[in-house]
Design an enzyme around this catalytic site. Structure first.
Site, PDB file in Angstrom:
ATOM      1  N   LEU A 136      21.824  11.048-112.833  1.00  0.00           N
ATOM      2  CA  LEU A 136      20.501  11.008-112.780  1.00  0.00           C
ATOM      3  C   LEU A 136      19.980  12.303-112.345  1.00  0.00           C
ATOM      4  O   LEU A 136      20.593  13.287-111.816  1.00  0.00           O
ATOM      5  CB  LEU A 136      20.017   9.836-111.779  1.00  0.00           C
ATOM      6  CG  LEU A 136      20.525   8.519-112.019  1.00  0.00           C
ATOM      7  CD1 LEU A 136      20.027   7.799-110.893  1.00  0.00           C
ATOM      8  CD2 LEU A 136      19.692   8.270-113.315  1.00  0.00           C
ATOM      9  N   ASP A 137      18.975  12.885-113.014  1.00  0.00           N
ATOM     10  CA  ASP A 137      18.445  14.096-112.463  1.00  0.00           C
ATOM     11  C   ASP A 137      18.162  14.170-111.053  1.00  0.00           C
ATOM     12  O   ASP A 137      18.039  13.117-110.330  1.00  0.00           O
ATOM     13  CB  ASP A 137      17.128  14.594-113.223  1.00  0.00           C
ATOM     14  CG  ASP A 137      17.150  14.612-114.927  1.00  0.00           C
ATOM     15  OD1 ASP A 137      18.461  14.951-115.102  1.00  0.00           O
ATOM     16  OD2 ASP A 137      16.328  14.410-115.396  1.00  0.00           O
ATOM     17  N   LYS A 138      18.086  15.386-110.369  1.00  0.00           N
ATOM     18  CA  LYS A 138      17.775  15.415-108.951  1.00  0.00           C
ATOM     19  C   LYS A 138      16.627  14.635-108.343  1.00  0.00           C
ATOM     20  O   LYS A 138      16.652  13.917-107.396  1.00  0.00           O
ATOM     21  CB  LYS A 138      17.528  17.006-108.637  1.00  0.00           C
ATOM     22  CG  LYS A 138      17.375  17.355-107.097  1.00  0.00           C
ATOM     23  CD  LYS A 138      17.181  18.862-107.033  1.00  0.00           C
ATOM     24  CE  LYS A 138      16.830  19.094-105.487  1.00  0.00           C
ATOM     25  NZ  LYS A 138      16.442  20.497-105.448  1.00  0.00           N
ATOM     26  N   THR A 140      14.876  12.109-109.999  1.00  0.00           N
ATOM     27  CA  THR A 140      15.093  10.762-110.440  1.00  0.00           C
ATOM     28  C   THR A 140      15.816   9.703-109.696  1.00  0.00           C
ATOM     29  O   THR A 140      16.683  10.267-109.235  1.00  0.00           O
ATOM     30  CB  THR A 140      15.648  10.720-111.884  1.00  0.00           C
ATOM     31  OG1 THR A 140      14.883  11.706-112.858  1.00  0.00           O
ATOM     32  CG2 THR A 140      15.844   9.448-112.451  1.00  0.00           C
ATOM     33  N   ARG A 239      12.664  12.419-120.235  1.00  0.00           N
ATOM     34  CA  ARG A 239      11.383  13.389-119.841  1.00  0.00           C
ATOM     35  C   ARG A 239      11.130  14.060-121.226  1.00  0.00           C
ATOM     36  O   ARG A 239       9.853  14.625-121.498  1.00  0.00           O
ATOM     37  CB  ARG A 239      11.832  14.379-118.757  1.00  0.00           C
ATOM     38  CG  ARG A 239      12.372  13.613-117.482  1.00  0.00           C
ATOM     39  CD  ARG A 239      13.096  14.561-116.683  1.00  0.00           C
ATOM     40  NE  ARG A 239      12.753  15.733-116.108  1.00  0.00           N
ATOM     41  CZ  ARG A 239      13.281  16.554-115.530  1.00  0.00           C
ATOM     42  NH1 ARG A 239      14.672  16.394-115.261  1.00  0.00           N
ATOM     43  NH2 ARG A 239      12.548  17.662-115.168  1.00  0.00           N
TER      44      ARG A 239
END
Length: 311
Positions: A136-138, A140, A239
């Site tokens: 997961l992105d930082k 998210t 995104r």
């Protein structure tokens, strides 16, 4: 040391540019370093010129040195554990936490926290990313699965690849789509100029198949609460696809809008809400729902009040 072989599909591109389009996991500067170091062969000959033009049918061979292993230190960081047994652990990741150590983020990551909780993880799935099945992105938030055994690691990765496992997200976007639901089936690759970004890139230019299903959960004036389901798992996929359809994720610092929303957010309003998978040993279905973080629910509440909805 990884060896990569490619057969050129187009004519007229510079060697470094072509490789950066084909190998989205390597930055253009990294590719230029490999060329300078003599680690790239063109039609069997070492090529140290990044400017040479390639043509259809050329054979390229690249040697990519293995990354230097980072020393991973267990760190006593609180974890919101949603599920755990001897094979895997599923965590509700908070915002502002990187999943695994990387340049610029040597510690304080989810991996550092999990290593303090599960001391036997090193070596499962690789030294630098022990147990990591997906990312997961930082900023998210939400459900992320980490394997505790090699069997579980291989099984869970296979479930993602074959689309057995399902990942569902909630996100707030700018604007309101004209239709109730849809699918974005547009390839994604490394941005040709801004190498830290992803973008819509044709397959023939190095893009990879990416599919996102979405539907509207709630209209909130100038914003929309959306449900997303991933069919593939490309970097920044939701995104990029949201921005592509003209409805970028609110608070996204890379692909979002600069419009003021009157609310201080720490990042994109995107949450990995549900993770569904088969247990790697028993085969039983596991469905985990990660409660939305307070910032997420507070933002939704403010939008609902703005639009006269009772909450």
């Amino acid at each position: 040391m990884d060896a990569i072989s490619l057969k050129v599909k187009i004519t007229g591109e510079r060697l470094d540019r072509y490789l950066s389009q084909e190998l989205c996991f390597l930055s253009r500067s990294r590719i230029q370093q490999l060329i300078k170091q003599g680690r790239v062969k063109l039609n069997g000959w070492i090529c140290t010129s990044k400017k040479i033009t390639v043509k259809v049918g050329d054979q390229i061979a690249i040697e990519v040195p293995s990354p230097t292993a980072m020393l991973l230190e267990p760190q006593d960081i609180p974890l919101d554990i949603l599920y755990e047994d001897k094979q895997l652990i599923i965590i509700n990741k908070p915002a502002n936490m990187v999943v695994h150590p990387a340049p610029g983020h040597p510690d304080g990551t989810l991996v550092n926290a999990v290593l303090a909780h599960c001391r036997h993880l090193p070596g499962i799935g690789g030294v630098q990313r022990p147990g990591i099945v997906h990312r997961l992105d930082k900023n998210t938030t939400g459900a992320i699965a980490i394997a505790k055994t090699e069997l579980a690691h291989q099984n869970l990765q296979a479930q993602l690849k074959t689309k057995i496992a399902r990942r569902e997200y909630l996100g707030v976007v700018h604007g309101v789509p004209k239709i109730q639901k849809g699918t974005v089936d547009i390839p994604i690759g490394r941005h040709p100029v801004e190498r830290k970004k992803m973008s819509v890139v044709p397959i023939e230019k190095g893009g990879r198949v990416a599919t996102t299903h979405w539907h509207i959960k709630e209209r909130l004036g100038k914003y929309t609460l959306m449900h997303f389901q991933l069919e593939t798992g490309r970097t920044h996929q939701i995104r990029v696809h949201s921005a592509y359809i003209g409805c970028p994720i609110v608070g996204d610092p890379v692909y979002g809008s600069s419009r003021s929303i009157g609310f201080n957010l720490c990042g994109q309003v995107l949450h990995a809400w549900k993770l569904t998978l088969q247990h790697p040993v028993s085969g039983e279905w596991i469905e985990i729902i990660a409660p939305e973080p307070r910032e997420f629910t507070s933002f939704i509440g403010i939008l609902q009040k703005r639009n006269g909805k009772n909450i």
